[in-house]
Design a protein around this motif. Structure first.
Motif, PDB file in Angstrom:
ATOM      1  N   ARG A 138       0.696  -0.996  -0.183  1.00  0.00           N
ATOM      2  CA  ARG A 138       0.404   0.057   0.223  1.00  0.00           C
ATOM      3  C   ARG A 138       0.854   1.107   0.110  1.00  0.00           C
ATOM      4  O   ARG A 138       0.804   1.733  -0.950  1.00  0.00           O
ATOM      5  CB  ARG A 138      -1.288  -0.258   1.115  1.00  0.00           C
ATOM      6  CG  ARG A 138      -2.054  -1.010   0.948  1.00  0.00           C
ATOM      7  CD  ARG A 138      -2.269  -0.962   2.570  1.00  0.00           C
ATOM      8  NE  ARG A 138      -4.566  -1.704   2.007  1.00  0.00           N
ATOM      9  CZ  ARG A 138      -4.915  -2.062   3.254  1.00  0.00           C
ATOM     10  NH1 ARG A 138      -4.288  -1.933   3.723  1.00  0.00           N
ATOM     11  NH2 ARG A 138      -6.191  -2.441   2.523  1.00  0.00           N
ATOM     12  N   ALA A 139       2.321   1.031   0.734  1.00  0.00           N
ATOM     13  CA  ALA A 139       2.863   2.185   0.621  1.00  0.00           C
ATOM     14  C   ALA A 139       3.494   2.298  -0.534  1.00  0.00           C
ATOM     15  O   ALA A 139       3.370   3.789  -1.409  1.00  0.00           O
ATOM     16  CB  ALA A 139       4.408   2.199   1.706  1.00  0.00           C
ATOM     17  N   GLU A 198      -8.942  -0.322 -11.649  1.00  0.00           N
ATOM     18  CA  GLU A 198      -8.541   0.077 -11.712  1.00  0.00           C
ATOM     19  C   GLU A 198      -7.583   0.835 -11.311  1.00  0.00           C
ATOM     20  O   GLU A 198      -8.180   2.040 -10.594  1.00  0.00           O
ATOM     21  CB  GLU A 198      -8.567   0.676 -13.201  1.00  0.00           C
ATOM     22  CG  GLU A 198      -7.030   0.618 -14.555  1.00  0.00           C
ATOM     23  CD  GLU A 198      -6.363  -0.331 -14.799  1.00  0.00           C
ATOM     24  OE1 GLU A 198      -4.532  -0.125 -13.855  1.00  0.00           O
ATOM     25  OE2 GLU A 198      -6.990  -0.921 -15.198  1.00  0.00           O
ATOM     26  N   GLY A 199      -6.024   1.363 -10.651  1.00  0.00           N
ATOM     27  CA  GLY A 199      -5.425   2.320 -10.373  1.00  0.00           C
ATOM     28  C   GLY A 199      -5.319   2.520  -8.906  1.00  0.00           C
ATOM     29  O   GLY A 199      -5.006   3.174  -8.127  1.00  0.00           O
ATOM     30  N   GLU A 200      -6.823   1.397  -8.420  1.00  0.00           N
ATOM     31  CA  GLU A 200      -7.204   0.785  -6.838  1.00  0.00           C
ATOM     32  C   GLU A 200      -6.864  -0.101  -5.875  1.00  0.00           C
ATOM     33  O   GLU A 200      -6.243   0.096  -5.123  1.00  0.00           O
ATOM     34  CB  GLU A 200      -8.418   0.868  -6.553  1.00  0.00           C
ATOM     35  CG  GLU A 200      -9.040   2.735  -6.929  1.00  0.00           C
ATOM     36  CD  GLU A 200     -11.020   1.928  -7.079  1.00  0.00           C
ATOM     37  OE1 GLU A 200     -11.095   1.798  -5.555  1.00  0.00           O
ATOM     38  OE2 GLU A 200     -11.690   2.280  -8.109  1.00  0.00           O
ATOM     39  N   VAL A 201      -5.743  -1.376  -6.702  1.00  0.00           N
ATOM     40  CA  VAL A 201      -5.258  -2.110  -5.618  1.00  0.00           C
ATOM     41  C   VAL A 201      -3.839  -1.824  -5.714  1.00  0.00           C
ATOM     42  O   VAL A 201      -3.070  -2.014  -6.382  1.00  0.00           O
ATOM     43  CB  VAL A 201      -5.948  -3.531  -6.605  1.00  0.00           C
ATOM     44  CG1 VAL A 201      -5.473  -4.660  -6.426  1.00  0.00           C
ATOM     45  CG2 VAL A 201      -7.274  -3.546  -7.518  1.00  0.00           C
ATOM     46  N   ALA A 202      -3.722  -2.326  -4.904  1.00  0.00           N
ATOM     47  CA  ALA A 202      -1.653  -2.325  -3.755  1.00  0.00           C
ATOM     48  C   ALA A 202      -1.624  -3.789  -4.363  1.00  0.00           C
ATOM     49  O   ALA A 202      -0.238  -3.076  -5.348  1.00  0.00           O
ATOM     50  CB  ALA A 202      -1.841  -2.284  -2.652  1.00  0.00           C
ATOM     51  N   VAL A 232       1.367  -4.465  -6.701  1.00  0.00           N
ATOM     52  CA  VAL A 232       2.445  -5.956  -6.035  1.00  0.00           C
ATOM     53  C   VAL A 232       1.535  -6.980  -5.469  1.00  0.00           C
ATOM     54  O   VAL A 232       0.781  -7.342  -5.936  1.00  0.00           O
ATOM     55  CB  VAL A 232       2.794  -5.317  -4.958  1.00  0.00           C
ATOM     56  CG1 VAL A 232       3.376  -6.694  -3.776  1.00  0.00           C
ATOM     57  CG2 VAL A 232       3.362  -4.239  -4.529  1.00  0.00           C
ATOM     58  N   LEU A 233       2.353  -8.140  -6.313  1.00  0.00           N
ATOM     59  CA  LEU A 233       2.357  -9.579  -6.340  1.00  0.00           C
ATOM     60  C   LEU A 233       3.290 -10.382  -4.888  1.00  0.00           C
ATOM     61  O   LEU A 233       4.517 -10.248  -4.607  1.00  0.00           O
ATOM     62  CB  LEU A 233       3.097 -10.327  -7.692  1.00  0.00           C
ATOM     63  CG  LEU A 233       2.851 -12.383  -7.817  1.00  0.00           C
ATOM     64  CD1 LEU A 233       1.019 -11.970  -7.545  1.00  0.00           C
ATOM     65  CD2 LEU A 233       3.671 -12.718  -8.876  1.00  0.00           C
ATOM     66  N   VAL A 234       2.411 -11.015  -4.204  1.00  0.00           N
ATOM     67  CA  VAL A 234       2.781 -11.207  -2.402  1.00  0.00           C
ATOM     68  C   VAL A 234       2.407 -13.022  -2.758  1.00  0.00           C
ATOM     69  O   VAL A 234       1.426 -13.188  -2.906  1.00  0.00           O
ATOM     70  CB  VAL A 234       2.207 -10.770  -1.653  1.00  0.00           C
ATOM     71  CG1 VAL A 234       2.295 -11.648  -0.467  1.00  0.00           C
ATOM     72  CG2 VAL A 234       2.313  -9.258  -1.551  1.00  0.00           C
ATOM     73  N   PHE A 235       3.283 -13.679  -2.527  1.00  0.00           N
ATOM     74  CA  PHE A 235       3.171 -15.051  -2.030  1.00  0.00           C
ATOM     75  C   PHE A 235       3.130 -15.238  -0.983  1.00  0.00           C
ATOM     76  O   PHE A 235       4.495 -15.651  -0.287  1.00  0.00           O
ATOM     77  CB  PHE A 235       4.501 -16.399  -2.575  1.00  0.00           C
ATOM     78  CG  PHE A 235       4.150 -16.294  -4.767  1.00  0.00           C
ATOM     79  CD1 PHE A 235       2.973 -15.839  -4.869  1.00  0.00           C
ATOM     80  CD2 PHE A 235       5.378 -16.340  -5.057  1.00  0.00           C
ATOM     81  CE1 PHE A 235       2.884 -15.618  -6.457  1.00  0.00           C
ATOM     82  CE2 PHE A 235       4.832 -17.349  -7.078  1.00  0.00           C
ATOM     83  CZ  PHE A 235       3.993 -16.825  -6.742  1.00  0.00           C
ATOM     84  N   ASP A 236       2.101 -15.608  -0.351  1.00  0.00           N
ATOM     85  CA  ASP A 236       2.223 -16.497   1.131  1.00  0.00           C
ATOM     86  C   ASP A 236       2.863 -17.888   1.193  1.00  0.00           C
ATOM     87  O   ASP A 236       1.794 -18.517   0.710  1.00  0.00           O
ATOM     88  CB  ASP A 236       0.632 -16.418   1.591  1.00  0.00           C
ATOM     89  CG  ASP A 236       0.489 -16.452   2.731  1.00  0.00           C
ATOM     90  OD1 ASP A 236       0.978 -18.055   3.208  1.00  0.00           O
ATOM     91  OD2 ASP A 236      -0.271 -16.776   3.491  1.00  0.00           O
ATOM     92  N   GLU A 237       3.790 -18.262   1.395  1.00  0.00           N
ATOM     93  CA  GLU A 237       4.437 -18.723   1.140  1.00  0.00           C
ATOM     94  C   GLU A 237       4.717 -19.762   2.396  1.00  0.00           C
ATOM     95  O   GLU A 237       5.485 -20.798   2.903  1.00  0.00           O
ATOM     96  CB  GLU A 237       6.295 -19.493   0.706  1.00  0.00           C
ATOM     97  CG  GLU A 237       6.136 -18.668  -0.573  1.00  0.00           C
ATOM     98  CD  GLU A 237       7.295 -19.787  -2.116  1.00  0.00           C
ATOM     99  OE1 GLU A 237       6.434 -20.594  -1.038  1.00  0.00           O
ATOM    100  OE2 GLU A 237       7.686 -18.914  -2.347  1.00  0.00           O
ATOM    101  N   MET A 238       3.931 -19.930   3.459  1.00  0.00           N
ATOM    102  CA  MET A 238       3.789 -20.768   5.058  1.00  0.00           C
ATOM    103  C   MET A 238       3.454 -21.809   4.679  1.00  0.00           C
ATOM    104  O   MET A 238       4.261 -22.556   6.191  1.00  0.00           O
ATOM    105  CB  MET A 238       2.642 -19.900   5.876  1.00  0.00           C
ATOM    106  CG  MET A 238       2.265 -18.634   5.754  1.00  0.00           C
ATOM    107  SD  MET A 238       4.200 -17.620   7.237  1.00  0.00           S
ATOM    108  CE  MET A 238       4.154 -16.434   6.519  1.00  0.00           C
TER     109      MET A 238
END
Length: 444
Positions: A138-139, A198-202, A232-238
């Motif tokens: 988000r930042a 569009e333009g809203e998803v962090a 940003v693409l975030v993988f939760d690899e827990m």
């Protein structure tokens, strides 16, 4: 007819201990997935100790254990190389007013294991690490919305995720409204979502794989979508971290996320998690940049030396002893045995093993092949009475072939009763009380 061979199986000390736990701890456990509501009535064992792939309850019963520590104890309990690494630090102090050199060593070891990441920051639990990834996204993007995969069960205890579940009490609706969902494996639906907002998803947050393999080209396509829409693409690899490969699913499938989070297997039961990712993003949580500061992760115990020593030892054991390959071999043997036992008892379409061999789960289906908590209760009850503690069939490397053979024998006995219940059209006489309950539900 209703109780048969489990008639004499009782857990009086565990029952008493559960009452004691509920009197002192909301829910009777520190993780909802460990709650006694997840087990047949009065058959929720309270654990005394564990070694390897076995645990003992306070009633003196010994079990072959699966899903150890909610998938965190992948090497087995009290693994000697891990406990020795921790023991070496015990007399040296565990937490200081300034960083210890061990923090640099642990970071170097982690980044050598997960070379797709460029920086790492440690914490104590997965929720904090994943929430930090969301805050950082988000930042960096200046966008408010978070897109999570709707097909994955859990990402964080924090409001941005919990507000989307049936247990949303205490979360302002406005917070939950900022989280939107996309389906796993469907690039077109995800692109439609990103276009709508569009333009809203962090960020896009997902487990790169779960009980199904990613469709060909899916993760690469998601990477391209994130790049095209500037999120940003975030993988939760827990879960996938170490169980899919030492470098996680990103190492296995060759798709590099911007940020990823690790935990569970990383410490073999010791409390440690990690946020890792691209330097350009991660530095936003540091001191060497000119942008607005991001309060990324700042935890008193994040750098506690005993857990970092455990994490380094775990990574060494995985690499030197080929643990990931062993988990797959054990899981394949177990899956084949359970499927054979279920088919042999005529319930192969009702007791179903799913998932990657290193991360097996099972489904219990009713007469119409729908998921059934009542049949799950019957199944769990029979497993417990046979000395198998298995909320899932997730293996640890400490299991032996004999452990798996014993498990398959117990499963076969459970499936014989399962067949009787199906023929009767009602599992109730074999459940021994109220059915087990889903974790996420609105009312207790």
């Amino acid at each position: 007819m209703s109780t048969e061979d489990v008639e004499g199986f009782r857990l009086p000390r565990s029952r008493e201990a559960n009452e004691r736990l509920h009197a002192l701890i909301p829910g009777g456990a520190h993780t909802y997935a460990k709650g006694d509501d997840q087990y047949p009535e009065d058959l929720a064992p309270v654990i005394s100790h564990g070694r390897g792939a076995h645990v003992w309850d306070v009633d003196g019963n010994r079990y072959v254990e699966y899903g150890s520590g909610l998938r965190s104890v992948s090497l087995g309990h009290a693994h000697p190389r891990v406990t020795e690494a921790v023991r070496r630090e015990l007399d040296r102090g565990g937490n200081f007013v300034r960083p210890s050199l061990l923090e640099a060593e642990a970071a170097e070891r982690f980044l050598a294991t997960v070379p797709t990441a460029e920086m790492v920051k440690f914490a104590k639990n997965g929720s904090d690490a994943t929430t930090a990834a969301v805050r950082l996204a988000r930042a960096a993007t200046g966008r408010p919305r978070v897109a999570i995969c709707a097909d994955h069960p859990f990402f964080s205890v924090d409001d941005w995720f919990i507000g989307t579940t049936p247990m949303s009490a205490g979360v302002p609706a406005a917070t939950g409204d900022l989280t939107v969902t996309f389906p796993y494996g469907d690039l077109a639906a995800t692109e439609e979502l990103l276009t709508r907002y569009e333009g809203e998803v962090a960020c896009l947050v997902l487990e790169p794989a779960t009980h199904t393999e990613p469709p060909p080209g899916y993760l690469a396509g998601l990477r391209a979508l994130a790049d095209r829409h500037g999120c940003v693409l975030v993988f939760d690899e827990m879960i996938t971290g170490f169980r899919w490969s030492e470098a996680g699913a990103q190492g296995l499938y060759g798709v590099v996320p911007d940020l990823s989070t690790f935990g569970k297997a990383l410490g073999n039961g010791f409390a440690v998690s990690a946020l890792a990712g691209r330097r350009g993003l991660m530095e936003r949580g540091g001191l060497r940049h000119s942008d607005d500061r991001v309060f990324l992760l700042s935890t008193t115990h994040g750098a506690e030396t005993h857990s970092l020593a455990a994490a380094m030892a775990v990574q060494t054991v995985y690499t030197e002893e080929g643990v990931t390959a062993r988990l797959h071999t054990l899981g394949e043997r177990l899956a084949a045995g359970v499927r054979g036992a279920a088919a042999g008892m005529g319930v192969g379409d009702h007791v179903v093993v799913r998932g990657r061999a290193s991360n097996l789960v099972f489904a219990t289906l009713d007469e119409r092949r729908r998921p059934s908590q009542e049949y799950r209760t019957l199944f769990l009850r029979r497993l417990l009475a046979g000395g198998v503690l298995a909320p899932s069939f997730v293996v640890s490397a400490a299991l032996t072939d004999a452990d798996i053979d014993r498990t398959v024998d117990v499963v076969a006995q459970a499936c014989a009763v399962y067949r009787k219940a199906l023929d009767a059209g009602d599992p109730t006489p074999w459940t021994g009380g109220r059915p087990v309950k889903p974790v996420f539900r609105r009312r207790a």
